[in-house]
Design a protein around this motif. Structure first.
Motif, PDB file in Angstrom:
ATOM      1  N   LYS A 518      32.819 110.081  68.759  1.00 12.05           N
ATOM      2  CA  LYS A 518      32.552 110.987  67.510  1.00 12.05           C
ATOM      3  C   LYS A 518      33.386 110.689  66.402  1.00 12.05           C
ATOM      4  O   LYS A 518      34.314 111.159  65.976  1.00 12.05           O
ATOM      5  N   ASP A 519      32.635 109.611  65.644  1.00  9.86           N
ATOM      6  CA  ASP A 519      33.276 109.228  64.410  1.00  9.86           C
ATOM      7  C   ASP A 519      32.372 109.389  63.228  1.00  9.86           C
ATOM      8  O   ASP A 519      32.735 109.078  62.256  1.00  9.86           O
ATOM      9  N   VAL A 520      31.285 110.457  63.511  1.00  8.93           N
ATOM     10  CA  VAL A 520      30.334 110.816  62.357  1.00  8.93           C
ATOM     11  C   VAL A 520      30.497 112.649  62.636  1.00  8.93           C
ATOM     12  O   VAL A 520      30.664 112.796  63.849  1.00  8.93           O
ATOM     13  N   PRO A 521      29.556 113.030  61.754  1.00 12.13           N
ATOM     14  CA  PRO A 521      29.683 114.755  61.964  1.00 12.13           C
ATOM     15  C   PRO A 521      28.538 114.980  62.935  1.00 12.13           C
ATOM     16  O   PRO A 521      27.828 114.224  63.465  1.00 12.13           O
ATOM     17  N   VAL A 522      28.361 116.143  63.766  1.00 14.51           N
ATOM     18  CA  VAL A 522      27.494 116.542  64.475  1.00 14.51           C
ATOM     19  C   VAL A 522      26.949 117.920  64.359  1.00 14.51           C
ATOM     20  O   VAL A 522      27.766 118.809  64.224  1.00 14.51           O
ATOM     21  N   TYR A 559      36.322 111.123  51.495  1.00 15.68           N
ATOM     22  CA  TYR A 559      35.098 111.108  52.239  1.00 15.68           C
ATOM     23  C   TYR A 559      34.275 112.187  51.705  1.00 15.68           C
ATOM     24  O   TYR A 559      34.627 112.962  50.830  1.00 15.68           O
ATOM     25  N   LYS A 560      33.021 111.853  52.125  1.00 19.66           N
ATOM     26  CA  LYS A 560      32.003 112.963  51.500  1.00 19.66           C
ATOM     27  C   LYS A 560      30.835 113.197  52.697  1.00 19.66           C
ATOM     28  O   LYS A 560      30.457 112.278  53.293  1.00 19.66           O
ATOM     29  N   GLN A 610      24.890 113.169  56.021  1.00 22.30           N
ATOM     30  CA  GLN A 610      25.254 111.726  55.850  1.00 22.30           C
ATOM     31  C   GLN A 610      26.858 111.697  55.676  1.00 22.30           C
ATOM     32  O   GLN A 610      27.298 112.549  54.913  1.00 22.30           O
ATOM     33  N   PHE A 611      27.474 111.090  56.407  1.00 22.02           N
ATOM     34  CA  PHE A 611      28.911 110.787  56.350  1.00 22.02           C
ATOM     35  C   PHE A 611      29.440 109.471  55.516  1.00 22.02           C
ATOM     36  O   PHE A 611      28.992 108.512  55.939  1.00 22.02           O
ATOM     37  N   TYR A 612      30.040 109.646  54.394  1.00 20.42           N
ATOM     38  CA  TYR A 612      30.809 108.620  53.648  1.00 20.42           C
ATOM     39  C   TYR A 612      32.119 108.324  53.707  1.00 20.42           C
ATOM     40  O   TYR A 612      32.882 109.380  53.514  1.00 20.42           O
ATOM     41  N   ASP A 613      32.546 107.167  53.607  1.00 12.74           N
ATOM     42  CA  ASP A 613      34.030 106.898  53.340  1.00 12.74           C
ATOM     43  C   ASP A 613      34.011 106.073  52.012  1.00 12.74           C
ATOM     44  O   ASP A 613      32.665 105.967  51.276  1.00 12.74           O
ATOM     45  N   LEU A 621      28.370 104.450  53.724  1.00 15.21           N
ATOM     46  CA  LEU A 621      27.686 105.424  54.666  1.00 15.21           C
ATOM     47  C   LEU A 621      28.200 105.026  55.918  1.00 15.21           C
ATOM     48  O   LEU A 621      28.133 103.584  56.423  1.00 15.21           O
ATOM     49  N   LEU A 622      29.005 105.870  56.424  1.00 15.77           N
ATOM     50  CA  LEU A 622      29.280 105.347  58.055  1.00 15.77           C
ATOM     51  C   LEU A 622      28.519 105.878  59.004  1.00 15.77           C
ATOM     52  O   LEU A 622      28.461 105.455  60.028  1.00 15.77           O
ATOM     53  N   GLY A 623      27.471 106.863  58.741  1.00 18.79           N
ATOM     54  CA  GLY A 623      26.746 107.225  59.750  1.00 18.79           C
ATOM     55  C   GLY A 623      25.975 108.614  59.469  1.00 18.79           C
ATOM     56  O   GLY A 623      26.163 109.264  58.535  1.00 18.79           O
ATOM     57  N   ASN A 624      24.915 108.897  60.153  1.00 16.62           N
ATOM     58  CA  ASN A 624      24.156 110.241  60.347  1.00 16.62           C
ATOM     59  C   ASN A 624      24.524 111.057  61.419  1.00 16.62           C
ATOM     60  O   ASN A 624      24.546 110.555  62.535  1.00 16.62           O
ATOM     61  N   THR A 625      24.241 112.490  61.180  1.00 10.63           N
ATOM     62  CA  THR A 625      24.034 113.258  62.305  1.00 10.63           C
ATOM     63  C   THR A 625      22.791 113.232  62.850  1.00 10.63           C
ATOM     64  O   THR A 625      21.660 112.710  62.158  1.00 10.63           O
ATOM     65  N   ILE A 626      22.567 113.605  64.254  1.00 12.56           N
ATOM     66  CA  ILE A 626      21.195 113.877  64.616  1.00 12.56           C
ATOM     67  C   ILE A 626      20.316 115.006  64.140  1.00 12.56           C
ATOM     68  O   ILE A 626      21.097 115.913  64.010  1.00 12.56           O
TER      69      ILE A 626
END
Length: 923
Positions: A518-522, A559-560, A610-613, A621-626
C-alpha cells in the motif's frame, strides 16, 4: 406327510382369501435329506378368469435422435407389457402416431416371456419430421387388463401412452431417458412398497418426476381414476413408495418423466405402471439393508466398493401341531442403473444376478473414469426378489465429481497478481473458473461440495476456456488491484464430457494469496449526497498510503494528491477537479472532498486519485488509485411492483445492499429490504402511484487499515408501477394446405396470464433458414387462428412460424414454439399426345396443377437412343419436332428421363422421373 401337505396348502389358500386371519402356520418348506417340498403361493389363482381375459398391463415410449443435433430423424421404441393368457389380443403389429399427422405400422421386433404371465413386447421404428416443433408420439390399444381397482371398467378402457418430443436445433442433440426397471411389480398388502423406474439419461439432463393419471387417449385420463391412498412419488429420483396397501388387486399409475436442459423443458415420457397387491400374511418380502448415497471423485484411481446384503425375512421355524418345520426362501439380487451403462469403465456387480437362500451378499464396484463426471447423480437400483415374486428395492445416488487443479500459487507483480496451477488429476477439463476475495478464509470444501459456494465470500472474476492454459494475470480487468490488500484465490476446473450439455464444476483448488504494497492511496467512498439535475453533490474519500510501504528516502516530499472525475462508469475522459499538497508524509491527511454542482439524477460519477512525490524539484507520479463509482439506480415499472436495478464500480467488495423507500406519511426513508445482488423487487404496490427509492451499498476491503464497513448511497429515484408483465407465449399448431397454397395456424393460450391480450403477431422464416420476420397480426383475445395466404406461398409454402401475444400495455410475450410446414410437390407427365393441329392435346405438357417445382432437366430420346428434345422449363410445350432438324417426328414411342427440382423445406431436391410418351398424329 402328503396328507399334512394338502391340509396346509388348503389352509394357505384360504389364508389368502381371508387376510385378517392370524394363523401363521400355513407357510413352510419341508426339508428331508435332499427332498424339498415348496408350498407356492399363486395369488393369480383367485384372480383367474375374467381378471386376465384382456391384454395391456403397462408400457412406455422412448426416443432418440438419429444423426447430428440438427437431424430431423428420430427413432422411437415402444415397449408394452401384456398378458400371455390373451393370445387373441396379441399385437405382432401396432400403429404408432408420430404427432405430425403421420403414423407408422410397425412390426414387433421381439417378445420376451417374463414370470407371472407377462409378455414384454418391443417395437422400434424411425421417422423423419418436416422441421422443428413439438410433437406428441403416442400409442393406443383398445383394451387394458380387467379389474384394475383404481379406474372404472378397465376391461373396456383403452391403453394409451405418449411422449413429448421437442425438436429445437438450438438445444442440441436430444434423446429421452430410458427406464431400466420393469413397470410391473408385486406389493404386499399391509407392507411398505418401494419401486423406482431407474431412469437413466445419457445426456445428463435434469429429470423431474410427476405422478399423473393414466390416459386412455390424447388429453383424456382414464375414467374414475384415483391415486391409491398413501402412495407417493419422489420428484427428484422417481421413487414410488406406498406405505400400506389394504386391498388386494391390481392398480395402475402413470409417471411423467420430464427432461430439462438449462432449466428449459426439452421433452417428457410417460410410463403406465402396474402394481399388483397380493396377500402376504403368510409371506414376507425380502429385505435389502440400507444403502448410502455417495460422491466419488474421478481420476484418483479409486475403486469404489459397496457391500450389498439382502435377507429373507420368511426364514425361521414354524410349529405345526407337534411338528417343528424349517422354512426359507430363495432370493435373487440384481443391480441396474447408469453406472453399468458407461462406455468407459462401467460399474460391475460380479455374478449379477446373485441367487442364494436365507441371504445373499454382493459387492458393487465402480472404478470411476473421468468421462463419467456430470452434474446429475447416477441412480443405482438394487432389487431382491424371492421365489414368490415379492421384491424389495433400494436405490442410491452416486454423484461423480471432478478433481481440483493442483498446486495453485499467487505471486504479486506491480498492480497485478499472477496465478499458476497444474492440471487436475483428470486430464479432460474444458476450462477453469477463477475466484477471488480479499483476505484468506479457512474454508475447505466438504465431500461433494463442488465449485465455490457464495457463503465463503469469494466471487468468480474470470473464465478460461483453454484447458491447456495454467496461468492467469489478475489486473482487475485492466483497472489494477488495490494496494495494501491481501488477495486470495481459488481455481476450479470445468468439465463437459461427450454427450453432455451442461458445464460441470469440480472441486476447488488450494487457496493461494498475495498482498500488494500500500504505497499509493486507496479510494473508499463515492457516495451521492444530493440528487439534483444541476445542484447535486458527491462525497469522495480515500485512504492514505502506509508509511511502512512508502520509501520516503527514495520518494521524498513534498507530496501531492490529484482528484479526477469521469462522468458515467469511468469509460469517458477523466477531469482534474481538485489537488492538495503536503510538505511531509504526516501531512497527507486531506483525504475527503465534496464534489458539487453535478447532475446526479441522470448520471453516476467515477473518481480516481493520483499520488505524486518530488524528484529534483519536479512532481513525479507514484501511482493511481483504482477508480470507484457511485451506485447508480435504475427502475423498471412493473405490474403493482417496481424492479430496482443498480450498477456500481468499486475496488472493494460490496457484501450486500439496503433498499430504502420514502414514507410519504412520515417523510422519512424506511428500509424495506436487503439484497445480495444488484437488484430488488418491491411488490404489493398501487399502479399509477409514485414511489421514491435509494440504495445503500455495504462493503469492505476485508483487510486491516481501511474503513469498515464502506457504505455509499445511490441517487434517489422516483417512478410509478404499471403493467409490464409479458403474456405467456401461445402454444402453436399448424398445417399446410397445398391445394389452396396457404397455411392454417391455430394456437392455445394460458388464460390465467393472457387476460389482457389484445393482439397476436405472426412471424415467418423461409425454408429452414430460421430467420424470422414479422408478416401479420390479428386482434382480439378470442382470435386464435390465422390463415397465411400471401402470394409468395404460391411459389413455396415451406417455412416455419411462431406467434407472440401482445397485451394492452404493449408487452410482448416470448415466441411460441416453432411450427414448420413443407410443400407437397406434384409433377406428372402424360404418356401420349397428338400433335395434329386440332388444338386438342397438341403439346407434350405436364398434367395441369403441377406445383412447387423450380425447374426440370428433361431429355427425350428415340428408340435408337438419340436425343431429340431437351428442356428446363417445367411447362415443356414440346410440339413433337426434332430439336436438331425441326422436322416433325413420326408416330411412335419415345423415351424420356427427367430430373424434377422440387422446392422442399430443406432446399431444392432433385427427384428422378422417367417413362415413355407416344406420339399419335392421326386425327
Amino acid at each position: 406327510m402328503k396328507c399334512l401337505y394338502n391340509h396346509i396348502k388348503t389352509n394357505r389358500f384360504l389364508k389368502m382369501l381371508y387376510p385378517h386371519s392370524n394363523d401363521r402356520k400355513n407357510s413352510f418348506i419341508l426339508k428331508s435329506g435332499t427332498v424339498k417340498i415348496r408350498i407356492l403361493i399363486l395369488f393369480l389363482v383367485f384372480m383367474g378368469g375374467k381378471a386376465f381375459a384382456s391384454h395391456n398391463r403397462a408400457g412406455e415410449i422412448t426416443y432418440m435422435q438419429v444423426g447430428g443435433p440438427k437431424s430431423l430423424t428420430f427413432q422411437a421404441t415402444l415397449i408394452t407389457y401384456t398378458d400371455t393368457r390373451s393370445p387373441k389380443a396379441d399385437r405382432p403389429n401396432i400403429t404408432l402416431d408420430w404427432g405430425d399427422g403421420q403414423s407408422s405400422s410397425i412390426n414387433r421386433q421381439s417378445q420376451i416371456t417374463l414370470p407371472n404371465f407377462v409378455w414384454k413386447n418391443t417395437y422400434i421404428s424411425t421417422h423423419v419430421y418436416s422441421g422443428p416443433g413439438s410433437y406428441v408420439i403416442s400409442f393406443q390399444d383398445p383394451n387394458r387388463v380387467a379389474d384394475v381397482l383404481n379406474m372404472d371398467q378397465s376391461f373396456y378402457t383403452p391403453f394409451y401412452v405418449e411422449s413429448l418430443l421437442i425438436i429445437d436445433p438450438l438445444q442440441g442433440f436430444v434423446q429421452s431417458p430410458i427406464l431400466l426397471n420393469p413397470p410391473i411389480q408385486n406389493a404386499c398388502a399391509f407392507h411398505k412398497f418401494t419401486d423406482n423406474p431407474d431412469a437413466y439419461d445419457a445426456d445428463g439432463d435434469s429429470l423431474y418426476f410427476k405422478l399423473i393419471p393414466p390416459k386412455q387417449a390424447v388429453g383424456t385420463n382414464v375414467s374414475g381414476y384415483f391415486t391409491p391412498q398413501h402412495l407417493k412419488l419422489d420428484s427428484t429420483n422417481g421413487e414410488v413408495t406406498w406405505d400400506s396397501a389394504t386391498q388386494i388387486g391390481i392398480y395402475n399409475i402413470a409417471i411423467q418423466v420430464q427432461m430439462y436442459r438449462n432449466k428449459k423443458l426439452i421433452g417428457y415420457i410417460i410410463r403406465d405402471m402396474q402394481i399388483i397387491v397380493i396377500d402376504c400374511s403368510v409371506l414376507y418380502p425380502p429385505f435389502i439393508e440400507p444403502l448410502p448415497d455417495t460422491c466419488i471423485e474421478a481420476g484418483i484411481n479409486f475403486n469404489y466398493k459397496l457391500p450389498v446384503v439382502a435377507r429373507d425375512t420368511d426364514k425361521g421355524y414354524m410349529h405345526y401341531d407337534s411338528i417343528i418345520l424349517k422354512y426359507y426362501d430363495s432370493i435373487k439380487l440384481t443391480a441396474s442403473g447408469g453406472p453399468f451403462l458407461q462406455s468407459s469403465s462401467p460399474a460391475v456387480m460380479h455374478n449379477n444376478p446373485i441367487i442364494g437362500k436365507d441371504s445373499v451378499k454382493a459387492v458393487f464396484e465402480w472404478a470411476v473414469s473421468c468421462e463419467s463426471i456430470r452434474e446429475q447423480p447416477y441412480i443405482v437400483i438394487f432389487k431382491a426378489i424371492d421365489q414368490d415374486s415379492i421384491a424389495d428395492i433400494k436405490s442410491m445416488k452416486i454423484r461423480v465429481v471432478g478433481p481440483e487443479p493442483q498446486q495453485l500459487t499467487a505471486t504479486p507483480a506491480g498492480n497485478s497478481v499472477i496465478l499458476n496451477w497444474k492440471l487436475p488429476k483428470c486430464p479432460n477439463p474444458v476450462g477453469y473458473f477463477i475466484y477471488r476475495r480479499g483476505d484468506s478464509s479457512t474454508w475447505q470444501h466438504s465431500n461433494c461440495e463442488t465449485g465455490v459456494p457464495g457463503y465463503v465470500g469469494y466471487r468468480r472474476i474470470d473464465t478460461i476456456t483453454n484447458p491447456n492454459t495454467f496461468t492467469f494475470i489478475d489486473n482487475n480487468h485492466g483497472d489494477d488491484l488495490a494496494p495494501g490488500i491481501k488477495y486470495c484465490y481459488l481455481v476450479t476446473a470445468i468439465y463437459l464430457n461427450d454427450g453432455q450439455f451442461q458445464y460441470v464444476e469440480g472441486y476447488a483448488s488450494n487457496e493461494a494469496c498475495a498482498e500488494l504494497k500500500k504505497d499509493v492511496p486507496v479510494l473508499t467512498h463515492a457516495s451521492v449526497r444530493v440528487t439534483n439535475t444541476s445542484h447535486g453533490s458527491m462525497y469522495v474519500d480515500w485512504s492514505k498510503p502506509l508509511a511502512s510501504a512508502l520509501d520516503t528516502n527514495q520518494n521524498p516530499a513534498p507530496y501531492k494528491y490529484e482528484l479526477y472525475r469521469s462522468p458515467g462508469m469511468g469509460s469517458s475522459k477523466y477531469y482534474l477537479i481538485n489537488s492538495s499538497a503536503s510538505a511531509n508524509f504526516h501531512g497527507l491527511n486531506d483525504t475527503t472532498f465534496i464534489d458539487t454542482m453535478l447532475n446526479t439524477t441522470d448520471s453516476p460519477y467515477t473518481y480516481k486519485v493520483q499520488f505524486y512525490d518530488t524528484d529534483s524539484g519536479k512532481s513525479k507520479l507514484l501511482g493511481n488509485t483504482i477508480p470507484a463509482s457511485s451506485v447508480f439506480l435504475n427502475i423498471i415499472r412493473g405490474y403493482k411492483s417496481m424492479i430496482l436495478n443498480w450498477s456500481v464500480k468499486a475496488p472493494w467488495q460490496n457484501s450486500y445492499y439496503i433498499v430504502y423507500r420514502l414514507n410519504k406519511t412520515t417523510s422519512k426513508w424506511d428500509s424495506i429490504g436487503t439484497s445480495n445482488t444488484t437488484s430488488y423487487v418491491d411488490t404489493g404496490l398501487v399502479n399509477g402511484h409514485p414511489y421514491c427509492y435509494y440504495v445503500r451499498s455495504i462493503g469492505s476491503y476485508l483487510a486491516p487499515g481501511f474503513t469498515d464497513p464502506i457504505d455509499n448511497n445511490s441517487e434517489t429515484r422516483c417512478s410509478s408501477p404499471r403493467d409490464t408483465v409479458s403474456p405467456c407465449p401461445p402454444v402453436l399448431s399448424g398445417i399446410a394446405d397445398c391445394e389452396a397454397k396457404a397455411t392454417s395456424l391455430g394456437w392455445t393460450t394460458n388464460d390465467s396470464c393472457n387476460a389482457k391480450v389484445v393482439q397476436y403477431n405472426i412471424y415467418f422464416s423461409t425454408g429452414n433458414s430460421y430467420k424470422f420476420s414479422y408478416i401479420d397480426s390479428v386482434t382480439g383475445i378470442n382470435t386464435k387462428n390465422y390463415v397465411d395466404q400471401r402470394k409468395i406461398l404460391s411459389y413455396s409454402l415451406a417455412g416455419c412460424y411462431y406467434v407472440t401475444a401482445i397485451d394492452s400495455y404493449s408487452n410482448q410475450s416470448r415466441p411460441s414454439n416453432y411450427v414448420c410446414v413443407d410443400n407437397c410437390p406434384r409433377y406428372i407427365l402424360p404418356n401420349v399426345f397428338t400433335p395434329n393441329g386440332d388444338e386438342i392435346n397438341d403439346l407434350f405438357i405436364p398434367f395441369p396443377g403441377y406445383q412447387f417445382i423450380q425447374g426440370i432437366d428433361l431429355k427425350i430420346y428415340n428408340r435408337w437412343g438419340q436425343q431429340i428434345f431437351s428442356s428446363s422449363n417445367p411447362a415443356i410445350n414440346w410440339d413433337g419436332t426434332d430439336e436438331r432438324t425441326h422436322q416433325r417426328l413420326p408416330d411412335g414411342v419415345y423415351y424420356y428421363s427427367c430430373i424434377v427440382k422440387q422446392i422442399r423445406f430443406e432446399g431444392i431436391i432433385d427427384v428422378p422421373l422417367s417413362g415413355t410418351v407416344t406420339i399419335v398424329s392421326k386425327k
